[in-house]
Design a protein around this motif. Structure first.
Motif, PDB file in Angstrom:
ATOM      1  N   GLU A   1       0.064  12.196   7.929  1.00 38.98           N
ATOM      2  CA  GLU A   1      -1.373  12.297   7.677  1.00 38.98           C
ATOM      3  C   GLU A   1      -1.696  12.169   6.194  1.00 38.98           C
ATOM      4  N   GLU A   2      -0.857  12.767   5.348  1.00 36.96           N
ATOM      5  CA  GLU A   2      -1.081  12.689   3.906  1.00 36.96           C
ATOM      6  C   GLU A   2      -0.957  11.251   3.407  1.00 36.96           C
ATOM      7  N   MET A   3       0.058  10.539   3.926  1.00 37.89           N
ATOM      8  CA  MET A   3       0.248   9.146   3.538  1.00 37.89           C
ATOM      9  C   MET A   3      -0.924   8.299   3.995  1.00 37.89           C
ATOM     10  N   TRP A   4      -1.368   8.519   5.222  1.00 41.05           N
ATOM     11  CA  TRP A   4      -2.468   7.726   5.754  1.00 41.05           C
ATOM     12  C   TRP A   4      -3.755   7.975   4.984  1.00 41.05           C
ATOM     13  N   SER A   5      -4.021   9.244   4.635  1.00 40.57           N
ATOM     14  CA  SER A   5      -5.227   9.544   3.866  1.00 40.57           C
ATOM     15  C   SER A   5      -5.158   8.935   2.465  1.00 40.57           C
TER      16      SER A   5
ATOM     17  N   HIS B   1       6.233  12.694  -4.725  1.00 41.69           N
ATOM     18  CA  HIS B   1       7.320  12.568  -5.695  1.00 41.69           C
ATOM     19  C   HIS B   1       8.498  13.448  -5.286  1.00 41.69           C
ATOM     20  N   TYR B   2       9.086  13.072  -4.127  1.00 41.02           N
ATOM     21  CA  TYR B   2      10.252  13.745  -3.560  1.00 41.02           C
ATOM     22  C   TYR B   2      11.248  12.696  -3.091  1.00 41.02           C
ATOM     23  N   PRO B   3      12.515  13.076  -2.905  1.00 37.93           N
ATOM     24  CA  PRO B   3      13.544  12.080  -2.525  1.00 37.93           C
ATOM     25  C   PRO B   3      13.183  11.252  -1.302  1.00 37.93           C
ATOM     26  N   PHE B   4      12.646  11.890  -0.245  1.00 33.37           N
ATOM     27  CA  PHE B   4      12.330  11.149   0.970  1.00 33.37           C
ATOM     28  C   PHE B   4      11.322  10.040   0.704  1.00 33.37           C
ATOM     29  N   TYR B   5      10.303  10.342  -0.074  1.00 33.09           N
ATOM     30  CA  TYR B   5       9.264   9.344  -0.327  1.00 33.09           C
ATOM     31  C   TYR B   5       9.726   8.268  -1.311  1.00 33.09           C
ATOM     32  N   TYR B   6      10.631   8.621  -2.219  1.00 32.96           N
ATOM     33  CA  TYR B   6      11.219   7.589  -3.073  1.00 32.96           C
ATOM     34  C   TYR B   6      12.017   6.590  -2.232  1.00 32.96           C
ATOM     35  N   LEU B   7      12.785   7.120  -1.286  1.00 32.93           N
ATOM     36  CA  LEU B   7      13.542   6.248  -0.389  1.00 32.93           C
ATOM     37  C   LEU B   7      12.605   5.465   0.526  1.00 32.93           C
ATOM     38  N   LEU B   8      11.517   6.086   0.906  1.00 33.67           N
ATOM     39  CA  LEU B   8      10.520   5.389   1.726  1.00 33.67           C
ATOM     40  C   LEU B   8       9.902   4.231   0.964  1.00 33.67           C
ATOM     41  N   ALA B   9       9.621   4.442  -0.319  1.00 34.13           N
ATOM     42  CA  ALA B   9       9.085   3.357  -1.147  1.00 34.13           C
ATOM     43  C   ALA B   9      10.111   2.246  -1.308  1.00 34.13           C
ATOM     44  N   ASN B  10      11.386   2.603  -1.403  1.00 38.04           N
ATOM     45  CA  ASN B  10      12.433   1.586  -1.488  1.00 38.04           C
ATOM     46  C   ASN B  10      12.551   0.805  -0.186  1.00 38.04           C
ATOM     47  N   LEU B  11      12.388   1.492   0.936  1.00 34.83           N
ATOM     48  CA  LEU B  11      12.361   0.801   2.229  1.00 34.83           C
ATOM     49  C   LEU B  11      11.185  -0.158   2.291  1.00 34.83           C
ATOM     50  N   ALA B  12      10.044   0.276   1.778  1.00 33.23           N
ATOM     51  CA  ALA B  12       8.876  -0.602   1.747  1.00 33.23           C
ATOM     52  C   ALA B  12       9.126  -1.816   0.863  1.00 33.23           C
ATOM     53  N   ALA B  13       9.844  -1.622  -0.252  1.00 38.14           N
ATOM     54  CA  ALA B  13      10.164  -2.752  -1.129  1.00 38.14           C
ATOM     55  C   ALA B  13      11.091  -3.748  -0.435  1.00 38.14           C
ATOM     56  N   SER B  14      12.074  -3.249   0.310  1.00 41.64           N
ATOM     57  CA  SER B  14      12.984  -4.148   1.024  1.00 41.64           C
ATOM     58  C   SER B  14      12.262  -4.887   2.141  1.00 41.64           C
ATOM     59  N   ASP B  15      11.352  -4.198   2.825  1.00 45.20           N
ATOM     60  CA  ASP B  15      10.567  -4.864   3.863  1.00 45.20           C
ATOM     61  C   ASP B  15       9.591  -5.868   3.256  1.00 45.20           C
ATOM     62  N   PHE B  16       9.076  -5.568   2.078  1.00 42.13           N
ATOM     63  CA  PHE B  16       8.215  -6.525   1.365  1.00 42.13           C
ATOM     64  C   PHE B  16       8.992  -7.802   1.056  1.00 42.13           C
ATOM     65  N   LEU B  17      10.231  -7.643   0.596  1.00 45.49           N
ATOM     66  CA  LEU B  17      11.077  -8.805   0.327  1.00 45.49           C
ATOM     67  C   LEU B  17      11.402  -9.556   1.610  1.00 45.49           C
ATOM     68  N   ALA B  18      11.568  -8.828   2.713  1.00 48.26           N
ATOM     69  CA  ALA B  18      11.825  -9.474   4.001  1.00 48.26           C
ATOM     70  C   ALA B  18      10.652 -10.361   4.413  1.00 48.26           C
ATOM     71  N   GLY B  19       9.432  -9.891   4.146  1.00 42.57           N
ATOM     72  CA  GLY B  19       8.261 -10.709   4.458  1.00 42.57           C
ATOM     73  C   GLY B  19       8.241 -11.995   3.648  1.00 42.57           C
TER      74      GLY B  19
ATOM     75  N   MET C   1       0.822  -1.204   0.000  1.00 39.57           N
ATOM     76  CA  MET C   1       0.000   0.000   0.000  1.00 39.57           C
ATOM     77  C   MET C   1       0.860   1.259   0.000  1.00 39.57           C
ATOM     78  N   ILE C   2       1.990   1.225   0.715  1.00 40.43           N
ATOM     79  CA  ILE C   2       2.888   2.390   0.756  1.00 40.43           C
ATOM     80  C   ILE C   2       3.478   2.649  -0.625  1.00 40.43           C
ATOM     81  N   ILE C   3       3.937   1.596  -1.290  1.00 40.44           N
ATOM     82  CA  ILE C   3       4.497   1.756  -2.638  1.00 40.44           C
ATOM     83  C   ILE C   3       3.442   2.309  -3.586  1.00 40.44           C
ATOM     84  N   ALA C   4       2.232   1.782  -3.500  1.00 41.77           N
ATOM     85  CA  ALA C   4       1.146   2.267  -4.362  1.00 41.77           C
ATOM     86  C   ALA C   4       0.812   3.724  -4.059  1.00 41.77           C
ATOM     87  N   ALA C   5       0.857   4.112  -2.779  1.00 37.47           N
ATOM     88  CA  ALA C   5       0.567   5.502  -2.406  1.00 37.47           C
ATOM     89  C   ALA C   5       1.616   6.455  -2.963  1.00 37.47           C
ATOM     90  N   VAL C   6       2.888   6.071  -2.888  1.00 35.52           N
ATOM     91  CA  VAL C   6       3.959   6.929  -3.415  1.00 35.52           C
ATOM     92  C   VAL C   6       3.842   7.064  -4.931  1.00 35.52           C
TER      93      VAL C   6
END
Length: 357
Positions: free
Chosen positions: A300-304, A64-82, A52-57
């Protein structure tokens, strides 16, 4: 000495477990089922939350900023961890004794790669936050090219860390150097793995402490100004809470496992490193559960955005159900009308036959 010069690539893992004085890698059935149930619940949350985080980004242009791109990459690595932990849970116990050397390398390499990627991503995000906060900006000035290079570097280092044992840093040809937690991994590699991760941990702590000190000083300066700076002071307060939460979660989830790996690498005879093996691994994976909450759901923006995505999924599901129901109703109506037409035709035929007779 002659034994250390012989390689055992064709042996199954049962041979290496016996070499490490481990009679088996199995637990009591109740404990194993408990670990699998808890792990499955955690992994389901990891997969769904990070997807859901990757889809939201991707869908929200405000991300579409560096922090959120890195956040999506963190989500991808955690997805692989699962995925890696699900694979590990159902390849352990008695099954691990029948694994080949290549199968064991794949199992552990997949997990090491995913966890390394998650850890390095946390460090990269900490550095990105440091650059932003030092300039007192919401987002850093990193362009897409540099962010892409950072993401590629993260995965390159992670894949290397996961593949090192299969590339030769193992004890298949030197059985006296084998560890207990990973029977075909060299103790020197465990020392390297644990120390390098602990160094990354210390660097991250240093970065966050520097951010914390800077934000506190900046907040004190802002307190001297008028109430117009209240909105500017809210961001540092939220950042302090996030930083403390990240540090606490990381310390709790990673430090025990890294210390146990280091003790096994140092060949601590008195330390029963196998006692909490799976529990410590489960504790480390819990960090992947906490990351979406800490880095995303506090936004809040991510959650919404995530809630809007869930509503779209629900509405799409309802549309599919209603369309199926309409199709079924339409087919039923067509069947009924065709039956009526057939009945009318039969009655006409029978009437005509009666008139002819």
């Amino acid at each position: 000495m002659a034994r250390s010069n012989v390689c055992y690539h064709d042996q199954h893992m049962e041979f290496f477990y016996k070499n490490s004085n481990i009679s088996s890698d199995e637990w009591d059935q109740t404990q194993l089922v408990l670990v699998q149930v808890v792990g499955s619940i955690c992994c389901c949350f990891i997969l769904v939350a990070n997807a859901m985080i990757i889809a939201a980004v991707v869908t929200n242009r405000r991300f579409h900023y560096p922090f959120y791109y890195l956040l999506a990459n963190l989500a991808a690595s955690d997805f692989l961890a699962g995925i890696a932990y699900v694979y590990l849970m159902f390849k352990t116990g008695k099954i691990s004794l029948d694994l080949t050397v290549q199968g064991y390398f794949f199992r552990q390499g997949l997990l090491d790669t995913s966890l390394s990627a998650s850890l390095i991503n946390l460090l990269v995000i900490a550095l990105e936050r440091y650059i932003s906060i030092m300039n007192w900006k919401v987002h850093s000035n990193l362009n897409k090219r540099r962010v892409t290079l950072l993401i590629a570097l993260v995965w390159g280092i992670s894949i290397f860390m996961g593949a090192v044992p299969s590339l030769g840093w193992n004890c298949i040809c030197s059985l006296d150097l084998c560890s207990k937690l990973a029977p075909i991994f060299s103790r020197s590699y465990l020392i390297f793995w644990s120390v390098s991760n602990l160094v990354l941990f210390l660097i991250m702590v240093g970065v966050y402490l520097r951010i914390y000190i800077y934000v506190m000083r900046k907040t004190v300066v802002l307190n001297a100004h008028t109430s117009a700076s209240i909105n500017r002071k809210r961001t540092p307060v939220k950042l302090i809470k996030t930083v403390m939460t990240v540090l606490g979660a990381f310390v709790i989830c990673w430090t025990p496992g890294l210390v146990v790996l280091l003790l096994d690498g140092l060949k601590c005879e008195r330390c029963n490193v196998l006692m909490f093996k799976r529990w410590l691994l489960l504790l480390a994976v819990l960090n992947s559960v906490m990351n979406p909450i800490i880095y995303s759901y506090r936004d809040e923006e991510m959650w919404s955005t995530i809630k809007n995505l869930m509503r779209c999924i629900r509405s799409e599901t309802r549309r599919q159900r209603s369309s199926k129901a309409n199709i079924q109703r339409g087919s039923g109506r067509e069947t009924t009308s065709s039956l009526k037409e057939n009945t009318a035709e039969d009655s006409k035929v029978s009437t005509q036959e009666m008139l002819k007779s």
